[in-house]
Enzyme design. Structure first.
Site, PDB file in Angstrom:
ATOM      1  N   SER A 288       0.866  -1.192   0.000  1.00 26.51           N
ATOM      2  CA  SER A 288       0.000   0.000   0.000  1.00 26.51           C
ATOM      3  C   SER A 288       0.894   1.231   0.000  1.00 26.51           C
ATOM      4  O   SER A 288       2.095   1.127   0.257  1.00 26.51           O
ATOM      5  CB  SER A 288      -0.876   0.022   1.255  1.00 26.51           C
ATOM      6  N   ASP A 289       0.329   2.383  -0.292  1.00 23.34           N
ATOM      7  CA  ASP A 289       1.110   3.596  -0.040  1.00 23.34           C
ATOM      8  C   ASP A 289       0.984   3.906   1.460  1.00 23.34           C
ATOM      9  O   ASP A 289       0.217   3.278   2.189  1.00 23.34           O
ATOM     10  CB  ASP A 289       0.653   4.762  -0.918  1.00 23.34           C
ATOM     11  N   TRP A 290       1.743   4.874   1.891  1.00 21.34           N
ATOM     12  CA  TRP A 290       1.841   5.191   3.326  1.00 21.34           C
ATOM     13  C   TRP A 290       0.452   5.449   3.937  1.00 21.34           C
ATOM     14  O   TRP A 290      -0.191   6.455   3.606  1.00 21.34           O
ATOM     15  CB  TRP A 290       2.729   6.419   3.486  1.00 21.34           C
ATOM     16  N   GLY A 291       0.015   4.520   4.751  1.00 14.86           N
ATOM     17  CA  GLY A 291      -1.270   4.712   5.429  1.00 14.86           C
ATOM     18  C   GLY A 291      -2.482   4.645   4.516  1.00 14.86           C
ATOM     19  O   GLY A 291      -3.595   4.975   4.944  1.00 14.86           O
ATOM     20  N   SER A 292      -2.310   4.223   3.268  1.00  9.90           N
ATOM     21  CA  SER A 292      -3.436   4.362   2.327  1.00  9.90           C
ATOM     22  C   SER A 292      -4.568   3.379   2.619  1.00  9.90           C
ATOM     23  O   SER A 292      -5.695   3.601   2.180  1.00  9.90           O
ATOM     24  CB  SER A 292      -2.971   4.247   0.872  1.00  9.90           C
TER      25      SER A 292
END
Ligand code: BGC
Length: 753
Positions: A288-292
């Site tokens: 995932s992207d950061w915290g996505s």
């Protein structure tokens, strides 16, 4: 209660032959499967959990992410990867916990955003794209990955292949610009540069293609904003560079913050399960992207973290970067029957396979060698490599009456602008672990390469305090106290070099701008300078196309110098003095004003194509500005002259065509030209762009030398994707155009049968 396995049992299960590339996929699969059979559900979910390091952040820090919790989970074997941990010493510490203190001793993958260098900085990716030099880009990517790998990292979150047509978006600095074909070629070169041909070589990294998908089309160029694009743009513009990177062997993908047509990319099954893992057969994993994953709650498609975790795993996201939601909810989601355990096994299989391929099971400390770190990072070879790359990235936009190149001695030169002495801005955003203020400034470069008489005056500070990666840049908009000194120096000089543009932290993530002129007081200063000295050379430093329309009207020579990394000033000086003949071509159109955004050369015809000759207004145009770019995609001048002639096309079997053209260096200097081939399909069942880049070659020619260049086009080049992503190759008439930019002068037609 968990049972502790003896190391002999684990070895028995996983220690089959060790040379990955020699043993083939099935032996690797067997090793992975036998390891999975030993794992508890929690341990499997742990592999899907990625934590940020203990000190650095590249996004908003989640409330739960405290170090003691992270250590605790690391010791339990509930962490599969960490990011932002660098340096052999630090990496060894966490790897030692994973390998020696957890039940199964599964090593961590260590990820880092090595985007354009680690310590020795290459130009920002958009600048490198301006070189159109695939070998140089591959080499530059290799330099960065060698340094990162020597510092304990084995996975980079690059290449970023988001096509973008909006210079307001700060992350254009990280990609290869507006064109899917150029972006695809560059994506391949980067993947090759990072991964080499052996992932278990301790000087290579696994690549991570990002951001899947559509992030470059955020509405209004505002970062993280919603994305709504049709299937024509999705399949023909956004996806091709991802597919190219996959075909080049990219082992991981990262999804994206944005929603795409109503569904967040992180929870998007069409993108991740159907297209990437299904149709394209991707065998690696998606992070995932950061915290996505957690951000899907903000997107309002998941009512809480539990629902977000469920949506993400079902849609195909294999690893959770910094949301803490897989580790928190997946076990319960499986036990309640809401998520199939087979999805977890599939994700873990993908993650563990990469760990095997990276050689981490054979030696978890493979990337942890202090001597190698010492020798590789900042080596002389790397420094000269990034200098070569920087020279090739510069684009000469204007050179009235051959003001450039400059003489190296006997001139009185005023160097104006705070960016001229700035040793930090050239490092750009996403600068790895570069030492702050470590770039060669323009001022230093000029002095290194010449004996002219230089006077330097800033005129005005660009910023009021030193900018950082995390905070908004504070601009000086009021203090003009240095203007008079600058104007005095300029009026007494034979020639003025004005160095203007953006600070390195004015582009990059979360750095969208609604105005794309020179920030602060620079435009005002430039306008004053030309009043006192007509011979002004503008060196424009930026992470995006800026609005240079006033400068184009009033300044005789303009060099687009981006943010060129550690050797910036030396590269700029070599171009200004003609030691290197500029060969860069724009990878994005430069606008006449910000209102033209989104701006790109490969536009569609529309039902009312612009007809500037007609005095009736009912055409697709603006009343106050032309439709055309100020400097078009593919444009860039040289100190020599290139002539194209004899364009011909020949149809071959199997829907292939061969195109030939003669290129001559008719000027007085040796130089390099990027010969570009554009295609137009006259009529097709879907609307198509008026021209599309389908080939290019960078050719070195001595003064007076000529060469015949050949291009081959096949069905993939002549076709396009329909609304379901199927390639259609439709017979009919096509035009081929060849030249040195996206407005080529030569054209020839052919009939595709
Ligand atoms: C960026 C990614 C990056 C990640 C980890 C995010 O904010 O969007 O491109 O890889 O942080 O640093």
């Amino acid at each position: 209660m968990q049972k502790t396995l003896s190391s002999a049992m684990i070895l028995l299960a996983i220690n089959v032959p060790t040379i990955q590339w020699a043993i083939g996929q099935s032996a690797l699969d067997r090793r992975v499967d036998s390891l999975i059979s030993l794992m508890t559900l929690e341990e499997k979910i742990g592999q899907m959990n990625q934590y940020n390091g203990f000190w650095d952040v590249t996004g908003p820090a989640p409330a739960e992410g405290n170090a003691s919790q992270k250590y605790e989970n690391l010791r339990k074997g509930f962490v599969g990867s960490m990011l932002n941990i660098t340096g052999v010493e630090e990496v060894r510490k966490v790897q030692k916990i994973a390998v020696e203190e957890t039940r199964l001793g599964i090593p961590l993958i260590i990820g880092f955003d090595m985007i354009h260098g680690m310590k020795t900085m290459s130009p920002i990716p958009l600048a490198e794209a301006a070189s159109w030099d695939l070998d140089a880009i591959e080499k530059s990517s290799q330099i960065g990955s060698r340094e990162a790998a020597a510092m304990g990292v084995n996975w980079t979150f690059a290449p970023m292949v988001d096509v973008s047509r909006d210079a307001r978006w700060g992350r254009v600095m990280e990609g290869a610009g507006e064109d899917p074909y150029l972006s695809s070629q560059i994506a391949k070169a980067r993947v090759k540069g990072y991964q080499g041909d052996d992932l278990s070589d301790p000087l290579t990294l696994a690549a991570c293609v990002k951001h899947f998908a559509g992030y470059g089309f955020s509405e209004g160029g505002r970062d993280y904003n919603t994305v709504d694009v049709g299937t024509s743009t999705l399949y023909n513009v956004i996806l091709p560079p991802f597919k190219a990177a996959l075909d080049a062997g990219a082992r991981t993908f990262m999804n994206s913050f944005n929603d795409l047509n109503g569904i967040p990319a992180t929870g998007n099954s069409l993108l991740q399960r159907e297209i990437l893992k299904g149709k394209w057969g991707f065998k690696g994993f998606i992070v995932s992207d950061w915290g996505s994953i957690g951000e899907m709650v903000n997107h309002r498609v998941a009512q809480d973290g539990r629902a977000a975790a469920k949506l993400a795993i079902q849609a195909g996201s294999d690893m959770d970067m910094e949301s803490y939601l897989y580790i928190k909810h997946l076990k319960e989601l499986i036990e309640s029957g809401e998520v199939e355990e087979s999805l977890i096994d599939d994700a873990v299989r993908r993650i563990l396979s990469l760990k095997f391929e990276l050689g981490l099971f054979d030696d978890p400390y493979l990337y942890c060698d202090e001597t190698r770190e010492e020798v590789v990072v900042g080596s002389a070879e790397h420094i000269s490599g990034v200098l070569e790359m920087a020279k090739k990235s510069i684009v000469l936009l204007k050179n009235k009456e051959n003001l450039l190149p400059l003489a190296k001695s006997g001139l009185k030169v005023a160097i104006i602008g705070s960016l001229a002495s700035d040793k930090d801005s050239p490092l750009g955003s996403w600068r790895g672990l570069a030492e702050p203020n470590s770039a060669v400034s323009v001022l230093e470069g000029l002095e290194n390469f010449s004996q002219n008489n230089y006077t330097f005056a800033k005129g005005a500070e660009l910023v009021t305090e030193p900018p950082t990666f995390l905070k908004e840049v504070k601009l000086n908009t009021t203090d003009r106290s240095g203007f008079s000194q600058a104007l005095e120096a300029a009026s007494a000089a034979d020639v003025v070099i004005a160095v203007m543009g953006e600070h390195g932290f004015q582009s990059g993530e979360a750095r969208s701008r609604s105005e794309i002129g020179f920030p602060g007081l620079q435009q005002e200063l430039l306008e004053e300078l030309i009043k006192v000295n007509k011979k002004v050379i503008l060196v424009s430093i930026s992470g995006r196309p800026l609005d240079l329309s006033w400068a184009d009207q009033n300044i005789p020579a303009i060099l687009q110098a981006w943010q060129l990394g550690s050797q910036s000033g030396n590269a700029i000086a070599q171009v200004l003095f003609g030691d290197y003949n500029p060969s860069g071509k724009l990878p994005m159109s430069f606008p006449r004003n910000v209102g033209q955004m989104p701006l790109y050369y490969n536009q569609k015809s529309t039902g009312r194509p612009n007809n500037p000759g007609d005095d009736i207004v009912f055409w697709s145009h603006y009343s106050d500005v032309s439709n055309e770019a100020l400097y078009p995609f593919g444009f860039g001048l040289s100190y020599t002259q290139f002539d194209y002639s004899g364009l011909s096309v020949e149809s071959l079997a199997n829907q292939q065509v061969r195109v030939k053209v003669n290129l001559k260096n008719s000027g007085l200097r040796d130089g390099e030209e990027v010969a570009q081939l554009y295609l137009n399909d006259h009529f097709s069942s879907f609307t198509r762009p008026i021209k599309e880049l389908k080939g290019f070659q960078k050719i070195h020619l001595k003064s007076g030398e000529s060469k015949t260049i050949e291009f081959f086009l096949g069905p993939e080049d002549l076709g396009f994707y329909d609304g379901e992503g199927n390639l259609l190759v439709e017979p009919g008439e096509f035009t081929i155009m060849v030249g040195g930019n996206s407005s080529p002068t030569l054209s020839v037609n052919f009939l595709l049968k």
